[in-house]
Write an enzyme that holds these catalytic residues in place. Structure first.
Site, PDB file in Angstrom:
ATOM      1  N   SER A 182      16.649 -20.332 -27.059  1.00  0.00           N
ATOM      2  CA  SER A 182      15.594 -20.797 -26.134  1.00  0.00           C
ATOM      3  C   SER A 182      14.950 -22.073 -26.640  1.00  0.00           C
ATOM      4  CB  SER A 182      14.518 -19.712 -25.989  1.00  0.00           C
ATOM      5  OG  SER A 182      13.855 -19.539 -27.228  1.00  0.00           O
ATOM      6  N   ILE A 183      14.373 -22.816 -25.717  1.00  0.00           N
ATOM      7  CA  ILE A 183      13.680 -24.051 -26.093  1.00  0.00           C
ATOM      8  C   ILE A 183      12.478 -23.730 -26.984  1.00  0.00           C
ATOM      9  CG2 ILE A 183      12.324 -24.111 -23.934  1.00  0.00           C
ATOM     10  CD1 ILE A 183      12.502 -27.219 -24.156  1.00  0.00           C
ATOM     11  N   GLU A 229      53.733 -28.785 -44.719  1.00  0.00           N
ATOM     12  CA  GLU A 229      52.789 -29.551 -45.550  1.00  0.00           C
ATOM     13  C   GLU A 229      52.966 -31.067 -45.484  1.00  0.00           C
ATOM     14  OE1 GLU A 229      51.740 -27.023 -49.397  1.00  0.00           O
ATOM     15  OE2 GLU A 229      53.861 -26.894 -48.924  1.00  0.00           O
ATOM     16  N   ASN A 285      18.063 -14.778 -30.657  1.00  0.00           N
ATOM     17  CA  ASN A 285      18.274 -14.489 -32.081  1.00  0.00           C
ATOM     18  C   ASN A 285      19.175 -15.529 -32.753  1.00  0.00           C
ATOM     19  OD1 ASN A 285      17.652 -12.672 -34.272  1.00  0.00           O
ATOM     20  ND2 ASN A 285      19.778 -12.035 -34.270  1.00  0.00           N
TER      21      ASN A 285
END
EC number: 1.2.3.1
Length: 1340
Positions: free
Chosen positions: A345-346, A1268, A266
């Site tokens: 995944s490939i 800073e 995914n």
């Protein structure tokens, strides 16, 4: 078939989920349904590493456990059925003891705000686990190497530390590290023996410190199939291709997939954000035919669902024919990051490239290697070569499934040579960054017997990611080269031909740069063959740009800090308060506070127009999206309240746009829904109807603002004073440079924790609001005013924030106010966690500006006069923009300009409102000064370092430019720092060595630069409260917010010092007995804000005064005890004081004296860079900083601040491209396109020295600020890059000479824009440098 329940483990605990929406991610579940909060949401797209976890899978057949890191923000919950998840708080925690990783992160001072730290720890753990489990592997050692340790966090982002201490913590686990090379830490001190050092490191034992797979899950996996009940989860897990085909055929009878989604990891949703709701998910990762890797003499076959990490492992295995495979594997390690490669995944990559034009590296590699893909549709198998596959109709629109990929073996014969090279140009060498372009070239070559030249027998030239629709082969160039003997003229013709083939689409950025890269890569591939007349497959390249990961140099560093015992424990390098807790992920941020029942969630709808009437706000088709309960606008503000979103010292701003929107990015409404996901989705679906008639034209530039007199008036006290007589100064000048124009753009904060708030309705019309803010008091005031209730009805609480950098001073107020308004209206708890894209839109960022200057100077380089005109874009709101003129001039006055005059206008435009970002105005002012100095030196043909030194202030001129803020003569340490750095950085020798390098290298040029900084800060009135409890422990409240700057740690030290003045037994343990409490506006009034670098000092002084009061109160009791005892313990003293009713709580309000309220900070930095002329990539070889911290309150904390600020400055000057559309809306949306520095982009050698000057008696225990000022020193990297480019331009011009005399070529002046990203650098070095060089070689 009836499936099983969803069962998995988290940190060894069993979880069973009986029903869930299949789109639910693991992150959503962990954060809302478990007590484990170490997984953080930061980007939500797999690009930052804040959410990563360890996933463990058990194979019952092999009786083996496989574990690796994954993104929980992209991983779907249903896909982890039967798996075990480990988070950072699962490795170790307060209860069961911290893991060695946590302890070492703390001891190496590698955590500041702490929001990214748990993810960093998991990345390192993953690398340790992989090393331990590779004992049986032939290809990798069974221990962690220092290189792997460093690379383990290449995909993790950190905005605070500058990465150096994180790298050291990681490398402390490496077996091959030289322990003496590790940086400053709390375990040992310099000079101790190696043995002592090793003994003092928290021990790590892989057999004990690696997690184990839960037995209950093993039993479940052995007994049951890993298949979920489809009706409850809408999730299918086919175990064969036939079953997959059957599901596809029956679920949707049409030709397309309908609302079915095929998933493996995914990870694609990180790039393509999902708007569509799928009815069913099919997890194809369990299909054996699609999970196999087979190798034979013909090549390697890889199943489509094999993860990219496993593909890399297979390609890198030792094999005689593995030359091409290994090259592909090495390149694939630069794709995404390790946790994306572990899940993605490939096949998924290839499908996204084919169907959605994803800029894939992998398709380019496979195209060059002549790979083929195998697919199936309705039982029909099909094999296509990669080139055919990429141009076929998008398979995502069909039921075709990609099954596997085949890469053929390539072996050279005895008479031919096989060459294969891969290339990519990206902003980060190994961190996640899409390439501007990638390429892969394969060639079979042989020797021409008669000419001794090289013949190209065959070649395949593939290019991708350049803005075409997919990777392509340059067939015309292949045909042209085939059969030819390589020569300069042949290569020249080939590159000219190539430029006609690489055609980026119209909307592609930097099209000419991308063409130039393609040419450069081909040149790099073939040119060595012409030069040497032979081939070597392992050849070294002519420049370093091809493969920086193969021999990536390890980071090295040196820190010189001085620990003082004078005010024990102040001045000592104490570990940051709560550092181990931050590492384990137990430190609580606003979004970690558990939700109460019926808690609602908010998401903002913002304007996309700069100036328009708002006619309506709604949703498409008038259909309210799922879960939405309300849309709140200005009309919902109570009648007794006001439409107010912030308060600053210069005015107020709106919460919501009313009838009119005055800038793109302005808040229009707040969607309130049952979950954050539903709220975000609804906000995306919102439809705002605008009307631009009868409203006038928006002001979209500073020039337009001046023309239309749209300006903010700067109060006289905030407008700086000119210095000297400008006319006289100009008259004294021998030379003048007139009307030079500079432009500086914006920068985004990229705090790891985005804006967030939680509002809880309370009794009697009260509210409790938890806000991630730097300004709790102002936030309280805004909420009260907006709702029309007294301030005492609003309690704002802030414990810590996950990075602020100024972005949570003003910009956090509207978020908390909208949250409070929604909670009051709905009478429910409401929380808002702004997503990264919306945060980028609403945050505003640094002020863009236009500068025009004229400068006068003598021929010896001495400046006589500077006149400036500045137009600052403040945006649509005043915010704190009126401090900008003063801040800019404060840092610009670091040189003795002779006379200085300026006209600074703060412009009001219809663009997003800008705000303070770490060193606001100061970084621009300091840079403007350097840019002018560079131009002066260039016009005089002088060494710029000499011009800088000539114009450094004497104490007399410092007093002229800074008046009383200049302090005492011995406080002015800048000349001392300048000279010290020359010695410690070996500056003079390196200047000569850079010249020698540039003489010897054509395609790489180096530059070195040293810059000074002066940064003015101011102390502010600050309250503090110290209470001693009856057991002798101490509770402390301060106004300052812990934003990662170590404020709590310094305060803790100061309390231990202050109370320790009582000098009784046990008072030396007060550090451990002191706790800082969260800031609460009803408990700590007049708390102001945390900003400007001095809040730590102010809070320390406030508590020191408190401690002084308490010590005075305790003295009589102590004297009484001593009348009858020889000694007094702390506990005895406090018990007795309690018995005598001594008031042991003291509150003070520190008010700085006007004479010492402001002071100057000094630092010097030198940086050396190397520019690759083929790609424009700049590598920072070394940076040295020396910074005057006065007497540091905590050298470890200050060191971290110096390094972190410097690296954030590198981001501004070199990497962070901030672009807007025609309406002023920022184009960058998150980690995919906004690139902050990563571990692979910081200086390879990074040396920091803190000067402990101690000349500052008016300071708080002689300390100075560090938060800073060091950011300004990063200009040294930009100036060094400019120097390298100047050398490249000289060389480029020399190739243009017709008369053959190439020695005396004067360079034309140029401005190097900020940020100096690769396309900008390459353009200045010459987009056609390769063609010019070949032309020069061909036709000398």
């Amino acid at each position: 078939m009836v499936g099983d329940d969803l069962v998995f483990a988290v940190n060894g605990e069993r979880f069973e989920v009986l029903s869930v929406n299949p789109s639910t991610t693991l992150l959503e579940f962990l954060r809302s349904n478990t007590r484990f909060k170490s997984v953080k949401l930061s980007c939500g797209e797999g690009g930052c590493g804040a959410c990563i976890v360890i996933l463990s899978k058990y194979d019952p057949v092999l009786d083996q456990v496989e574990e690796y890191s994954i993104n929980s923000c992209l991983t779907l919950l249903c896909s982890i059925n039967g798996c075990s998840i480990t988070t950072s708080d699962g490795l170790g925690n307060t209860e069961k003891g911290f893991h060695p990783i946590h302890k070492r992160f703390a001891g190496f001072h590698a955590s500041q705000c702490g929001f990214c730290t748990p993810g960093m720890c998991i990345s390192l753990y993953s690398a340790l686990s992989k090393a331990h489990n590779s004992k049986n592997s032939q290809s990798s050692p069974d221990y962690l190497t220092a290189l792997e340790a460093e690379k383990s966090i290449a995909g993790n982002l950190c905005r605070c530390t500058g990465y150096r201490p994180i790298a050291d913590a990681c490398k402390s686990f490496a077996a091959d590290v030289d322990i003496e090379d590790l940086g400053f830490n709390s375990f040992w001190r310099k000079g101790e023996s190696r043995e002592e050092m090793f003994k003092k490191l928290p021990p790590y034992n892989p057999d004990k410190d690696l997690v184990t797979f839960p037995d209950f899950l093993k039993e479940k996996i052995k007994c049951q199939q890993n298949v979920l009940d489809q009706t409850r989860y809408h999730w299918s897990t086919p175990v064969s291709v036939a079953e997959l085909q059957e599901i596809l055929a029956t679920t949707n009878p049409g030709k397309d997939r309908g609302l079915i989604k095929l998933v493996v990891g995914n990870t694609g949703t990180g790039y393509y954000k999902e708007e569509k709701q799928y009815g069913r998910y099919i997890d194809i990762s369990h299909i054996p035919e699609m999970s196999m890797i087979k190798k034979d003499d013909r090549g390697i076959e890889i199943g489509a669902v094999v993860t990219i990490s496993k593909v890399i492992d297979a390609l890198m295995e030792e094999n005689t024919s593995a030359y091409v495979f290994k090259k592909i594997g090495v390149h694939m390690e630069k794709v995404a990051n390790h946790f994306i490669r572990n899940s993605g995944s490939i096949g998924g990559n290839l499908v996204m490239a084919q169907s959605k034009s994803f800029p894939s590296d992998i398709t380019t590699l496979l195209l060059a290697a002549d790979a083929s893909v195998y697919m199936i549709n309705a039982g029909r198998h099909e094999k296509l070569r990669m080139g055919e596959y990429l141009v076929s109709p998008p398979i995502l629109d069909t039921k075709t499934v990609l099954l596997k990929v085949h890469i053929p073996s390539w072996i050279a014969s005895s008479t031919t040579g096989l060459l294969f090279e891969t290339y990519r140009a990206a902003l980060r060498p190994i961190g996640s960054a899409l390439p501007y372009i990638n390429a892969a070239f394969l060639a079979v070559v042989s020797q021409d017997a008669s000419s001794r030249g090289i013949i190209v027998d065959k070649c395949r030239l593939a290019f991708g990611s350049f803005g075409g629709y997919h990777s392509i082969r340059a067939r015309e160039v292949e045909d042209f080269l085939t059969g030819k003997i390589l020569s300069h003229s042949v290569l020249y013709e080939a590159v000219r031909l190539l430029k006609g083939i690489i055609v980026p689409s119209i909307d592609t950025s930097y099209p000419e740069y991308k063409k130039s890269l393609a040419v450069g890569f081909l040149f790099d591939f073939l040119y060595p063959l012409i030069e040497s007349g032979s081939w070597d497959s392992k050849r070294k390249h002519i420049d370093g740009h091809v493969d920086p990961t193969v021999c990536l140099p390890l980071l090295s560093s040196a820190q010189q800090v001085f620990e003082s015992k004078e005010y024990h424990p102040v001045g000592e390098a104490i570990i940051k308060f709560g550092a181990e807790m931050q590492a384990s992920g137990e430190a609580v941020y606003v979004d970690d506070i558990p939700s109460l029942p019926h808690c609602l969630h908010g998401a903002f709808i913002y304007s996309t127009k700069p100036l328009a009437w708002i006619k309506s706000v709604g949703f498409g088709g008038n259909v309210t999206p799922i879960g939405v309960l309300a849309v709140i606008t200005f009309k919902d503000i109570p009648q007794v309240g006001q439409n107010i979103g912030y308060i600053s010292m210069f005015g107020t701003g709106l919460l919501f746009a009313d009838e009119v929107t005055i800038s793109a990015g302005q808040i229009i409404a707040l969607v309130v829904a049952d979950t954050q996901k539903h709220a975000d989705m609804a906000a995306n679906l919102a439809v705002v109807e605008y009307d631009s008639r009868y409203i006038g034209t928006p002001v979209l530039s500073v020039e337009d603002a001046v023309k239309r007199s749209s300006l903010f008036e700067v109060p006289p006290e905030y407008y700086p004073e000119p210095v000297g007589d400008i006319s006289k100064g100009m008259a004294e000048a021998d030379r003048k440079i007139r009307s030079v124009e500079l432009r500086l753009g914006s920068q985004y904060f990229f705090y790891m924790e985005t804006q967030t708030a939680l509002a809880l309705p309370d009794e009697d019309n009260c509210l409790v609001v938890y806000s991630s803010t730097q300004s709790p008091e102002y936030t309280q005031s805004v909420i009260a005013t907006c709702l029309g209730i007294p301030a005492h009805n609003v309690r704002v609480i802030t414990r810590r924030i996950g990075g602020g950098f100024g972005g949570k001073a003003i910009k956090s107020m509207p978020v908390a106010t909208a949250c409070a308004l929604a909670a009051k209206k709905m009478q429910h708890p409401v929380r808002i966690y702004v997503n990264r894209k919306t945060d980028m839109v609403m945050a505003g960022g640094r002020h863009p500006m236009k500068i025009t200057y004229s400068v006068g100077f003598r021929s010896d380089g001495k400046l006589t006069a500077l006149a400036l005109n500045m137009l600052i874009d403040a945006g649509c709101d005043v915010d704190v923009s009126l401090v900008m003129p003063q801040n800019i001039m404060n840092s610009l006055r670091k040189y003795e300009w002779g006379a200085l005059s300026f006209d600074i206008k703060v412009c009001k435009t219809n663009l997003p409102s800008r705000t303070s970002l770490r060193a606001p105005g100061e970084v621009q002012g300091s840079y403007i000064a350097e840019s002018i100095i560079e131009n002066v030196a260039s016009s005089l043909n002088m060494d710029v370092d000499v011009v800088r030194r000539i114009n450094l202030h004497t104490y007399e001129s410092l007093s002229k430019f800074y008046k009383q803020v200049a302090g005492e003569p011995d406080e002015y340490t800048l000349p001392l720092l300048w000279d010290k750095l020359e010695i410690s950085a070996d500056f003079r020798r390196r200047v000569e060595s850079v010249k020698e390098f540039n003489r010897c290298n054509i395609w790489r040029k180096r530059g070195i630069s040293r810059v000074p900084i002066i940064h003015q800060v101011v102390h502010r009135p600050t309250p503090g409260k110290v209470s001693i409890l009856n057991d002798g422990s101490v509770a402390v409240e301060v106004a300052g917010i812990e934003v990662g700057q170590g404020l709590w740690t310094k305060v803790q030290q100061m309390v231990a010092y202050g109370l320790g003045m009582i000098k009784c037994d046990g008072s030396e343990d007060l550090l451990e007995r002191t706790r800082l409490l969260q800031t609460d506006t009803l408990s700590m009034a007049q708390s102001s804000y945390t900003a400007g670098s001095t809040t730590s000092e102010n809070c320390c002084e406030a508590v020191r005064l408190c401690c002084g009061i308490l010590v005075e109160r305790l003295k009589p009791t102590m004297n009484q005890i001593l009348e009858n005892a020889r000694s007094v313990t702390w506990d005895m003293l406090i018990q007795q004081a309690y018995a005598q009713s001594v008031d042991l709580s003291a509150r003070t309000f520190y008010k700085p004296e006007s004479s010492s309220a402001e002071y100057l900070n000094y630092g010097v930095g030198a940086s050396e860079v190397e520019v690759d002329l083929v790609t424009g990539r700049t590598e920072i070889i070394r940076s040295d900083i020396i910074y005057d911290c006065g007497k540091s309150l905590n050298p470890a904390v200050d060191l971290g601040q110096i390094e972190g600020a410097f690296v954030q400055g590198i981001g501004f000057f070199m990497y962070e491209e901030y672009t807007t559309n025609e309406n002023g809306l920022v184009k960058e949306e998150g980690t995919w396109d906004y690139k902050i520095p990563t571990i692979d982009t910081i200086p390879k050698q990074f040396n920091v020295q803190i000067l402990n000057s101690g000349h500052h008696k008016n300071r708080i225990l002689s300390s100075k600020a560090s938060g800073e000022p060091p950011l300004l020193v990063a200009a040294s990297v930009h100036c060094a890059t400019r120097s390298a480019i100047r050398e490249a331009r000289k060389q480029y011009l020399s190739w243009n000479c017709d008369n053959g005399d190439r020695t005396d070529v004067s360079d034309i002046g140029f401005e190097l824009p900020v940020p100096a990203i690769m396309p900008v650098v390459k353009q200045l070095c010459g987009l056609e440098s390769v063609e010019k060089y070949l032309e020069w070689k061909t036709y000398p």
